[in-house]
Motif scaffolding. Structure first.
Motif, PDB file in Angstrom:
ATOM      1  N   TYR A  83       0.839  -1.410   0.151  1.00 36.06           N
ATOM      2  CA  TYR A  83       0.010  -0.094   0.095  1.00 36.06           C
ATOM      3  C   TYR A  83       0.814   1.240  -0.062  1.00 36.06           C
ATOM      4  O   TYR A  83       1.987   1.202   0.442  1.00 36.06           O
TER       5      TYR A  83
ATOM      6  N   HIS B 244      -5.686   0.504   8.240  1.00 37.66           N
ATOM      7  CA  HIS B 244      -5.232  -0.389   7.614  1.00 37.66           C
ATOM      8  C   HIS B 244      -3.908  -0.622   7.588  1.00 37.66           C
ATOM      9  O   HIS B 244      -3.160  -1.431   7.207  1.00 37.66           O
TER      10      HIS B 244
ATOM     11  N   GLN C  10      -1.269  -1.044  13.247  1.00 32.87           N
ATOM     12  CA  GLN C  10      -1.554  -2.668  14.117  1.00 32.87           C
ATOM     13  C   GLN C  10      -0.334  -2.956  14.917  1.00 32.87           C
ATOM     14  O   GLN C  10      -0.718  -3.573  15.745  1.00 32.87           O
TER      15      GLN C  10
END
Length: 190
Positions: A150, A180, A185
């Motif tokens: 990404y 995302h 994360q």
């Protein structure tokens, strides 16, 4: 420690040295600040008041002036350091984590077959997997990726540049990092 420079609307612009930031304070270019001061610079004694000059540097400063709108339409420049950081030093083919010295920039569609050197076509691969893949495509090998590439956001790019980031700066930058993002994360796991 570096200072995070923003424009007046809060968009990150650059990382500055303490000396560069002090120059902006001295020129009255700082519009607003965030975070507690991390460094106090002391100067000479003022003739009129007899007081020593003092300048408190904050970890995040917004400066007056505008940045051309075209600057925000471009994807961040790609580098191996930022690519490996985006991918958390994990090989996209075997899924193992490696030291940066054992990693390579891998083109999903090989450049010899028209692939471009962009965030969406580049992933992190260990030297062994990169060598085994060669100039073949994933379909030709029957391989799949452990994660998808990404394009990092502007805020992610500021994190990926590898600076020593203090809590105030990280909190500010992560607030605008997309859900995302592997950076978000990883912070959730910490």
């Amino acid at each position: 420690m570096d200072v995070l420079q923003l424009d007046v609307s809060g968009r990150p612009q650059a990382w500055l040295s303490a000396k560069e930031a002090a120059g902006l304070y001295a020129n009255d270019s700082v519009a607003w600040t965030l975070g507690d001061p991390f460094l106090v610079l002391r100067g000479g004694i003022q003739r009129k008041t007899g007081l020593q000059s003092r300048l408190e540097l904050h970890p995040i400063i917004a400066v007056h002036g505008a940045v051309p709108s075209r600057a925000w339409r471009q994807a961040p420049a790609i580098s191996n350091h930022k690519l490996f950081a985006r991918d958390r030093e994990v090989c996209a083919y075997c899924g193992h984590r490696f030291h940066a010295d054992a990693l390579t920039r891998e083109h999903i569609v090989p450049t010899s077959r028209g692939g471009s050197d962009t965030w969406m076509n580049c992933i992190t691969a260990c030297r062994n997997c990169n060598g085994r893949k060669g100039s073949r495509t994933l379909n030709e090998l029957g391989w799949s990726l452990y994660y998808l590439p990404y394009v990092p956001s502007l805020h992610e790019d500021m994190i990926l540049r590898g600076r020593r980031i203090v809590a105030d700066q990280m909190e500010f930058l992560l607030a605008s990092v997309p859900a995302h993002s592997r950076l978000r994360q990883e912070q959730a796991l910490a």
